[in-house]
Write an enzyme that holds these catalytic residues in place. Structure first.
Site, mmCIF file in Angstrom:
data_model
loop_
_atom_site.group_PDB
_atom_site.id
_atom_site.type_symbol
_atom_site.label_atom_id
_atom_site.label_comp_id
_atom_site.label_asym_id
_atom_site.label_seq_id
_atom_site.Cartn_x
_atom_site.Cartn_y
_atom_site.Cartn_z
ATOM 1 N NE ARG A 1 3.764 -16.735 -6.045
ATOM 2 C CZ ARG A 1 4.182 -15.184 -5.966
ATOM 3 N NH1 ARG A 1 5.060 -14.658 -6.827
ATOM 4 N NH2 ARG A 1 3.511 -14.542 -5.049
ATOM 5 C CE LYS B 1 10.273 -14.188 -9.869
ATOM 6 N NZ LYS B 1 10.108 -12.655 -9.688
ATOM 7 C CE LYS C 1 5.317 -10.722 3.343
ATOM 8 N NZ LYS C 1 6.535 -10.944 2.310
ATOM 9 C CD GLU D 1 6.691 -17.605 -3.904
ATOM 10 O OE1 GLU D 1 5.699 -17.670 -3.291
ATOM 11 O OE2 GLU D 1 7.326 -16.825 -4.624
ATOM 12 C CB VAL E 1 4.034 -4.327 -3.113
ATOM 13 C CG1 VAL E 1 5.057 -5.382 -3.764
ATOM 14 C CG2 VAL E 1 3.468 -3.538 -4.218
ATOM 15 N N GLY E 2 3.353 -5.949 -0.268
ATOM 16 C CA GLY E 2 4.056 -7.048 0.690
ATOM 17 C C GLY E 2 3.207 -8.380 0.904
ATOM 18 C CG ASP F 1 4.810 -11.671 -1.211
ATOM 19 O OD1 ASP F 1 4.854 -12.017 -0.046
ATOM 20 O OD2 ASP F 1 5.722 -11.294 -1.925
ATOM 21 C CB VAL G 1 0.424 -11.979 -5.132
ATOM 22 C CG1 VAL G 1 -0.569 -11.637 -4.115
ATOM 23 C CG2 VAL G 1 -0.190 -12.830 -6.318
#
Length: 353
Positions: free
Chosen positions: A52, A76, A238, A63, A231-232, A234, A300
């Site tokens: 992305r 998206k 981070k 993004e 999951v966090g 990304d 991510v």
């Protein structure tokens, strides 16, 4: 004169998608999006893929996530601003488009904020079905914010998780999650720390929001056979996992060129070994090596998942007769005479004519 081929773009508002999920049910939507994701990941080679495009600022990131096969193009728009809750705004806001590759005509414009939460949870469950130990029933859920209910329900309905061990630095977030999950069949246990929450867990999901290099999960918290759904972490800068957690695990990713920049593996050298999940789903690579192995899905979020979610929205909207046609692109009787629209709609130009 060229033949006239009118078309309209179908628009799904936030209200439309809320109504869709309520009519179909959360479980049916999670299962449906998961099925679309699985089918599209099995067509991995059919897609024109790229990482992305991100615009980073001090407080967040905006993004664009594009992808296409030979028939359909999707993108998206999404942001990530952890401080937004101070201003009454969501941390994540998104919308997306499906377009016809042959003509470039935009066919669907949809909200993707709620949908992104559903697709992220569905993606987590797709990965866990391939990587977690069969019979996993207990999950630790670290970070109890906006994404947490969706993760909890996806693992409950698609993997069979029955007990959640919860921790968040904000006790109110945990209380909110417990209240929202009442009546779902999930047993919830509020814990006082990450270490307490992961004790005895088959699956650990970390879904924290702060844009920092954090170490939510450390090597001392690991147990044989654990599956970690990270999951966090990304975006660059981070993370959630201590680097040694990754070194002790089998690591699986969505799209390696993107994850090496944005995921927890950004902490490790470029040659650190990872496996793209599509290879496991397609039977081209082994997933979990043994019951005692530790697996990590370094998630991510990848554009193919949004492609799948948008296809699900398009098909479900058609099934339920939802959405409104909008004139996003002007209709031209002569496609070479764009300026003629101004003469048609402007009384001053009509007077000159």
């Amino acid at each position: 004169m060229p033949s006239h081929h009118p078309f309209s773009t179908r628009y799904l508002s936030a209200t439309d998608v809320i109504d869709m999920v309520q009519r179909k049910g959360v479980e049916a939507c999670l299962r449906g999006i998961a099925d679309y994701i699985q089918a599209d990941f099995l067509r991995w080679g059919a897609f024109d893929k790229s990482a992305r495009v991100a615009s980073h600022s001090r407080d967040g990131v905006i993004e664009l996530m594009p992808i296409a096969d030979d028939q359909t193009y999707a993108f998206k728009y999404v942001n990530g601003h952890p401080k937004n809750t101070r201003w009454g705004l969501p941390t994540v806001m998104a919308f997306g488009v499906l377009a016809d590759v042959a003509t470039g005509a935009p066919l669907l414009l949809s909200e993707l904020t709620l949908t992104t939460a559903l697709r992220t949870a569905a993606m987590s469950a797709v990965a866990a079905r391939a990587l977690a130990r069969p019979g996993s029933r207990t999950m630790a859920l670290i970070g109890n914010g906006a994404q947490s209910e969706f993760q909890a329900l996806a693992f409950h309905h698609l993997l069979g998780i029955t007990t959640l061990r919860l921790f968040d630095t904000d006790p109110a977030a945990t209380a909110k999650l417990q209240a929202n999950l009442q009546g779902t069949g999930l047993r919830t246990v509020a814990c006082n720390s990450t270490a307490e929450a992961v004790r005895g867990a088959d699956v650990v999901t970390t879904v924290t929001a702060d844009k920092t290099n954090a170490t939510i999960l450390t090597p001392g918290m690991l147990a044989p056979g654990m599956h970690i759904n990270a999951v966090g972490g990304d975006c660059p800068g981070k993370t959630e996992l201590h680097a040694d957690v990754l070194r002790q695990a089998q690591v699986f990713v969505e799209y390696a060129p993107q994850t090496r920049i944005e995921g927890d593996v950004q902490q490790l050298p470029a040659d650190f070994g990872v496996t793209e999940l599509w290879e496991v789903l397609a039977g081209q690579h082994t997933g979990r090596a043994s019951d005692a192995a530790i697996t990590v899905f370094d998630s991510v979020g990848f554009a193919l998942e949004d492609f799948s979610a948008l296809r699900f929205l398009r098909d479900t909207a058609a099934e339920l007769g939802m959405g409104q046609p909008i004139e996003l692109i002007p209709q031209l009787s002569d496609p070479k005479n764009l300026f003629g629209l101004l003469r048609t709609h402007n009384p001053l130009l009509r007077a000159v004519a």
